[in-house]
Design an enzyme around this catalytic site. Structure first.
Site, mmCIF file in Angstrom:
data_model
loop_
_atom_site.group_PDB
_atom_site.id
_atom_site.type_symbol
_atom_site.label_atom_id
_atom_site.label_comp_id
_atom_site.label_asym_id
_atom_site.label_seq_id
_atom_site.Cartn_x
_atom_site.Cartn_y
_atom_site.Cartn_z
ATOM 1 N N HIS A 1 -60.518 -24.502 -64.961
ATOM 2 C CA HIS A 1 -59.360 -25.277 -64.518
ATOM 3 C C HIS A 1 -58.982 -26.336 -65.551
ATOM 4 O O HIS A 1 -57.797 -26.562 -65.834
ATOM 5 C CB HIS A 1 -59.667 -25.911 -63.156
ATOM 6 C CG HIS A 1 -58.547 -26.724 -62.611
ATOM 7 N ND1 HIS A 1 -58.586 -28.101 -62.568
ATOM 8 C CD2 HIS A 1 -57.349 -26.376 -62.080
ATOM 9 C CE1 HIS A 1 -57.472 -28.553 -62.024
ATOM 10 N NE2 HIS A 1 -56.706 -27.529 -61.725
ATOM 11 N N GLU B 1 -57.214 -24.698 -68.484
ATOM 12 C CA GLU B 1 -55.817 -24.400 -68.121
ATOM 13 C C GLU B 1 -54.944 -25.629 -68.329
ATOM 14 O O GLU B 1 -53.827 -25.544 -68.853
ATOM 15 C CB GLU B 1 -55.764 -23.916 -66.675
ATOM 16 C CG GLU B 1 -54.375 -23.797 -66.099
ATOM 17 C CD GLU B 1 -54.272 -24.379 -64.699
ATOM 18 O OE1 GLU B 1 -53.329 -25.165 -64.456
ATOM 19 O OE2 GLU B 1 -55.133 -24.064 -63.857
ATOM 20 N N HIS B 2 -55.436 -26.800 -67.918
ATOM 21 C CA HIS B 2 -54.676 -28.043 -68.109
ATOM 22 C C HIS B 2 -54.552 -28.393 -69.593
ATOM 23 O O HIS B 2 -53.474 -28.783 -70.064
ATOM 24 C CB HIS B 2 -55.380 -29.193 -67.384
ATOM 25 C CG HIS B 2 -55.067 -29.285 -65.921
ATOM 26 N ND1 HIS B 2 -54.533 -30.408 -65.328
ATOM 27 C CD2 HIS B 2 -55.221 -28.376 -64.919
ATOM 28 C CE1 HIS B 2 -54.373 -30.204 -64.029
ATOM 29 N NE2 HIS B 2 -54.794 -28.973 -63.756
ATOM 30 N N GLU C 1 -56.813 -35.206 -58.702
ATOM 31 C CA GLU C 1 -56.577 -33.978 -57.941
ATOM 32 C C GLU C 1 -57.757 -33.712 -57.005
ATOM 33 O O GLU C 1 -57.570 -33.334 -55.835
ATOM 34 C CB GLU C 1 -56.395 -32.807 -58.914
ATOM 35 C CG GLU C 1 -55.903 -31.527 -58.287
ATOM 36 C CD GLU C 1 -55.645 -30.444 -59.320
ATOM 37 O OE1 GLU C 1 -55.331 -29.305 -58.896
ATOM 38 O OE2 GLU C 1 -55.762 -30.702 -60.540
#
Length: 427
Positions: A55, A58-59, A135
């Site tokens: 994740h 991806e960022h 998040e």
């Protein structure tokens, strides 16, 4: 049924010498082009100390390359009216862009740049880790999100496939550029990557760009992730909330299992729409929940079936009892009209997903990574239409033989014990 349920558009497929696959589907009626690179790597491919790394990567893909700053990445796409995005799941990570057909080269160049040349600047990395920690905190503050993370963790206890995609504050803070590069070298390999494009595209042009951008990546063998094994169990989080959120689960099937479609239909008949059994009994007849649904999440080697709902503290026990009763009853008397309705709804969902270039590139990429070929809509529909009531009832009976997973948060004192729930599933 007509011989051709839906006429498939032409798909061209080329595999580069290093193993990367290129798939395109020209849609003459579309002026735009949607492109994406799917990597057959997600959260389940992480080692324990890498939890949440997919994740984060991806960022970080949008935070600067050797040629572009973070702002330049966004500007190069938006200056031609396009958009760019990325997503991480349990088994895949995708990077996609949409532009006018005349600007395909721009989108491809940006996608290649962020996947090959990202620099993982320490300042950008620190900022993005802060964003992901926010998040994570948002999920912790949202019970109906948090409970599904707890559900997966309980169903696949102690395994990568069950870990939340975001990671934990400890692992997120621990990541550095070297950790990212080591993961990319191991997991982002050509044999696990598919470049997929649809709309106003030309296959030869896409292949040439793929060779130029990705052709120098060294070939490598795929490293299989740890096999997923359903465990079941329970996790109860008693909190002072207005509503109890409850998820009941059972071992599901892989999307490669012959029984997948029957299990999917059982889930839909039980709680997949406004005419489903759970919706009618729990929502419309008894008013126990604002909404309730059942689902079947398939992975490449395992799966998870579940039922989720939110209810008042006073109704927790009745909700559990009614849900179990509906499940058992469905295994005995699913009707022909329910079958017809569920099959029709499944076909509509299948076709709806194919009505946009974005849906088509995702289908091509996922199927090529999973099956090594495109699985046509006719083939899927034929398998669905071959199922009868007894197939689907038997799928339900098989589910009910598994050990349950229970995840609950909020005022859950009235929720029956795991033993009582297990007995209720057995009848």
């Amino acid at each position: 049924m007509n011989e051709h349920f839906v006429r498939e558009k032409r798909v061209d497929i080329t595999k580069l010498s290093n193993g990367l696959t290129v798939a395109t589907e020209r849609m003459p009626e579309i002026a735009t082009a949607t492109l994406g690179v799917w990597v057959g790597t997600g959260s389940r491919h992480e080692q324990a100390h890498e939890h949440g790394l997919s994740h984060l990567i991806e960022h970080m893909a949008f935070k600067g390359t050797a040629r572009r700053s973070a702002r330049q990445i966004a500007e190069d796409i938006e200056n031609v009216g396009g958009d760019i995005n990325a997503a991480t799941s349990v088994e895949y990570t995708s990077y996609t862009a949409r532009v006018l057909g005349e600007n395909v080269d721009v989108a491809l160049d940006v996608l290649g740049d962020i996947l090959i040349n990202s620099v993982f600047d320490e300042a950008e990395l620190a900022r993005e880790k802060g964003v992901i920690l926010q998040e994570y905190a948002a999920v912790e503050d949202t019970p109906d999100d948090l409970i599904y993370d707890a559900f997966m963790e309980t169903a696949f206890a102690g395994q990568p496939v069950g870990r939340p995609i975001l990671g934990t504050p400890h692992t997120i803070r621990s990541f550095d550029a070297d950790t990212i590069r080591a993961f990319l070298a191991r997991e982002y390999i050509p044999a696990k990557m598919t470049l997929s494009a649809a709309g106003n595209v030309e296959h030869a042009r896409i292949v040439d760009a793929a060779e130029r951008l990705f052709g120098a990546m060294p070939a490598a063998e795929i490293r299989a992730p740890e096999t997923g094994h359903y465990t079941g169990g329970e996790r109860r989080l008693a909190r002072k909330l207005e509503q109890a959120n409850i998820v009941l689960g059972l071992p599901g099937l892989s999307f490669k299992d012959p029984g997948y479609y029957a299990t999917h239909l059982f889930a839909h008949i039980l709680g997949g729409g406004l005419t489903s059994r759970l919706w009618h009994e729990v929502r419309e007849t008894r008013g126990l929940a604002y909404s309730i649904d059942s689902f079947h999440w398939p992975f490449s080697d395992c799966g998870l079936f579940g039922i989720g709902a939110g209810t008042a503290a006073a109704d927790v026990n009745e909700l559990a009892k009614v849900t179990l009763d509906c499940m058992r009853q469905a295994t005995a008397d699913i009707s022909e009209i329910e079958m017809v309705r569920a099959k029709a709804q499944m076909k509509v969902a299948l076709l709806t997903a194919l009505e946009t270039p974005g849906g088509r590139i995702e289908r091509m990429a996922r199927q090529l990574l999973s099956w090594g070929r495109i699985v046509g809509s006719d083939e899927i529909v034929k398998k669905v239409d071959a199922l009868d009531q007894e197939h689907v009832r038997e799928a339900g009976r098989r589910l009910l033989q598994g050990n349950p997973t229970v995840a609950a948060i909020g005022p859950i004192k009235g929720l029956p014990s795991l033993e009582v729930i297990t007995a209720g599933m057995r009848g």
